[in-house]
Enzyme design. Structure first.
Site, PDB file in Angstrom:
ATOM      1  CB  SER A 138      -0.864  -0.001   1.265  1.00  0.00           C
ATOM      2  OG  SER A 138      -1.489   1.250   1.449  1.00  0.00           O
ATOM      3  CE1 TYR A 148      -3.829  -2.421   5.505  1.00  0.00           C
ATOM      4  CE2 TYR A 148      -2.993  -0.252   4.888  1.00  0.00           C
ATOM      5  CZ  TYR A 148      -3.550  -1.463   4.538  1.00  0.00           C
ATOM      6  OH  TYR A 148      -3.819  -1.749   3.220  1.00  0.00           O
TER       7      TYR A 148
HETATM    8  N1  LIG Z   1      -8.819  -0.960  -0.840  1.00  0.00           N
HETATM    9  C1  LIG Z   1      -7.804  -0.128  -0.642  1.00  0.00           C
HETATM   10  O1  LIG Z   1      -7.983   1.103  -0.580  1.00  0.00           O
HETATM   11  C2  LIG Z   1      -6.399  -0.677  -0.505  1.00  0.00           C
HETATM   12  C3  LIG Z   1      -5.333   0.222  -0.641  1.00  0.00           C
HETATM   13  C4  LIG Z   1      -4.035  -0.243  -0.542  1.00  0.00           C
HETATM   14  C5  LIG Z   1      -3.793  -1.581  -0.325  1.00  0.00           C
HETATM   15  N2  LIG Z   1      -4.835  -2.437  -0.174  1.00  0.00           N
HETATM   16  C6  LIG Z   1      -4.513  -3.856   0.065  1.00  0.00           C
HETATM   17  O2  LIG Z   1      -5.063  -4.613  -1.002  1.00  0.00           O
HETATM   18  C7  LIG Z   1      -5.310  -5.949  -0.553  1.00  0.00           C
HETATM   19  C8  LIG Z   1      -6.720  -6.344  -0.965  1.00  0.00           C
HETATM   20  O3  LIG Z   1      -7.631  -5.476  -0.305  1.00  0.00           O
HETATM   21  P1  LIG Z   1      -9.072  -5.115  -0.881  1.00  0.00           P
HETATM   22  O4  LIG Z   1      -9.203  -3.661  -0.779  1.00  0.00           O
HETATM   23  O5  LIG Z   1      -9.299  -5.770  -2.178  1.00  0.00           O
HETATM   24  O6  LIG Z   1      -9.971  -5.780   0.288  1.00  0.00           O
HETATM   25  P2  LIG Z   1     -11.362  -6.555   0.253  1.00  0.00           P
HETATM   26  O7  LIG Z   1     -12.260  -6.053  -0.827  1.00  0.00           O
HETATM   27  O8  LIG Z   1     -11.861  -6.478   1.665  1.00  0.00           O
HETATM   28  O9  LIG Z   1     -10.956  -8.072  -0.083  1.00  0.00           O
HETATM   29  C9  LIG Z   1     -10.163  -8.807   0.814  1.00  0.00           C
HETATM   30  C10 LIG Z   1     -10.004 -10.238   0.306  1.00  0.00           C
HETATM   31  O10 LIG Z   1      -9.115 -10.921   1.191  1.00  0.00           O
HETATM   32  C11 LIG Z   1      -9.748 -12.101   1.713  1.00  0.00           C
HETATM   33  N3  LIG Z   1      -9.268 -12.295   3.077  1.00  0.00           N
HETATM   34  C12 LIG Z   1      -9.346 -11.442   4.124  1.00  0.00           C
HETATM   35  N4  LIG Z   1      -8.819 -11.990   5.219  1.00  0.00           N
HETATM   36  C13 LIG Z   1      -8.371 -13.229   4.857  1.00  0.00           C
HETATM   37  C14 LIG Z   1      -7.761 -14.301   5.579  1.00  0.00           C
HETATM   38  N5  LIG Z   1      -7.516 -14.226   6.898  1.00  0.00           N
HETATM   39  N6  LIG Z   1      -7.442 -15.422   4.903  1.00  0.00           N
HETATM   40  C15 LIG Z   1      -7.718 -15.544   3.578  1.00  0.00           C
HETATM   41  N7  LIG Z   1      -8.297 -14.554   2.863  1.00  0.00           N
HETATM   42  C16 LIG Z   1      -8.646 -13.421   3.499  1.00  0.00           C
HETATM   43  C17 LIG Z   1     -11.253 -11.804   1.606  1.00  0.00           C
HETATM   44  O11 LIG Z   1     -12.063 -12.981   1.469  1.00  0.00           O
HETATM   45  P3  LIG Z   1     -12.670 -13.782   2.744  1.00  0.00           P
HETATM   46  O12 LIG Z   1     -13.269 -12.771   3.657  1.00  0.00           O
HETATM   47  O13 LIG Z   1     -13.658 -14.764   2.150  1.00  0.00           O
HETATM   48  O14 LIG Z   1     -11.520 -14.521   3.336  1.00  0.00           O
HETATM   49  C18 LIG Z   1     -11.287 -11.023   0.289  1.00  0.00           C
HETATM   50  O15 LIG Z   1     -11.265 -11.922  -0.799  1.00  0.00           O
HETATM   51  C19 LIG Z   1      -5.061  -5.953   0.959  1.00  0.00           C
HETATM   52  O16 LIG Z   1      -3.789  -6.502   1.217  1.00  0.00           O
HETATM   53  C20 LIG Z   1      -5.089  -4.475   1.334  1.00  0.00           C
HETATM   54  O17 LIG Z   1      -4.309  -4.216   2.473  1.00  0.00           O
HETATM   55  C21 LIG Z   1      -6.138  -2.025  -0.266  1.00  0.00           C
END
Ligand SMILES: NC(=O)c1ccc[n+]([C@@H]2O[C@H](COP(=O)([O-])OP(=O)(O)OC[C@H]3O[C@@H](n4cnc5c(N)ncnc54)[C@H](OP(=O)(O)O)[C@@H]3O)[C@@H](O)[C@H]2O)c1
Length: 257
Positions: A138, A148
């Protein structure tokens, strides 16, 4: 045909990786906790793109979950060519408002799982002389932004170091550093988003297209948007104290929206 394994494939950025890689003809191993959602995703991607989509139900905050994915990555009869360590989440609250158990769960998913899965994948890739790993970090890695941001800073440092150690092996590693992306992330973290300006939001599909192009170009860190590249340029020149104030005001309003 090549195979990609994506953790956290069922929502947000992980789902965008799954859509794009399936459309490009890659077979997929889809990893998350929600069995029903994984099954529906696998069926949809198989039907739409004619690829093989396997489901691996695993909770990466547990020993059993990490071990199961490690074993799949180490299976040399069904090699994985691209690993996307994407699963992640934000805790609800600032430092000391979050229980130690929840802090440690985040470190297990963001750090231990990323270390172990990257290692399982790259060991096998190195022996084949090719492969790639994208570790989703991130831009929070570059600013003082609680535990985080600290965990994502580890992801960036680890990936850059490992990429250097594996240079010349045919295995590429890249830390992907998105800004704000509209996914389920903020809602799951109970994080208000009203104070995030519209221009700061990125589209997950465009982000993934840029990330894959950056990996192909051999980048070890990808900030996949010109607005955030410019912002991170400013961040480098800004005193840390001032940065802490700015970053803690942006997107960190917790509680009911
Ligand atoms: N959205 C943003 O603004 C943003 C910005 C920078 C970086 N990121 C990073 O991008 C990545 C993806 O985030 P996102 O925004 O796409 O989030 P999201 O929409 O909440 O999706 C998270 C995914 O991770 C899975 N997950 C969560 N906890 C897990 C666990 N303990 N074991 C296995 N799977 C797990 C969830 O499925 P289940 O709940 O079914 O397990 C879901 O498929 C993360 O690493 C986040 O830190 C996000």
């Amino acid at each position: 045909m090549t195979t990609a394994l994506i953790t956290g494939s069922t929502a947000g950025i992980g789902a965008a990786f799954a859509r794009r890689l399936a459309a490009q003809g890659h077979n997929l191993v889809l990893v998350a906790r929600d069995t029903k959602r994984l099954g529906e995703q696998a069926t949809e991607l198989h039907d739409r793109h004619g690829i093989e989509a396997d489901v691996l139900v695993a909770d990466l905050s547990t020993e059993a979950g990490i071990t199961a994915v490690e074993q799949r990555l180490g299976d040399r009869t069904h090699p994985v060519d691209l690993l996307v360590n994407n699963a992640g989440f934000g805790n609800k609250g600032r430092y000391l408002e979050v229980s130690m158990a929840d802090e440690l769960t985040m470190l297990k998913v963001h750090i231990e799982a990323v270390l172990r899965l990257t290692s399982a994948a790259t060991e096998s890739m190195r022996s084949r002389g090719r492969g790639g790993v994208i570790n989703v970090a991130s831009v929070a890695a570059f600013v003082p932004r609680g535990t985080y941001g600290a965990s994502k800073a580890w992801v960036v440092q680890f990936t850059q170091g490992a990429a250097r150690d594996l240079s010349g092996s045919g295995v590429r590693l890249m830390a992907l550093c998105p800004g704000f992306v509209r996914t389920e992330f903020h809602q799951r973290a109970g994080m208000g988003t009203d104070n995030i300006p519209g221009w700061m939001w990125l589209d997950a599909d465009k982000l993934v297209a840029t990330a894959l192009a950056d990996l192909a170009r051999g980048k070890t860190v990808s900030i996949p948007d010109p607005r955030y590249k410019a912002l991170m340029g400013v961040v480098k020149l800004t005193p840390r104290g001032l940065l802490g104030g700015m970053s803690s005001r942006t997107g960190r309003k917790y509680g009911p929206q």
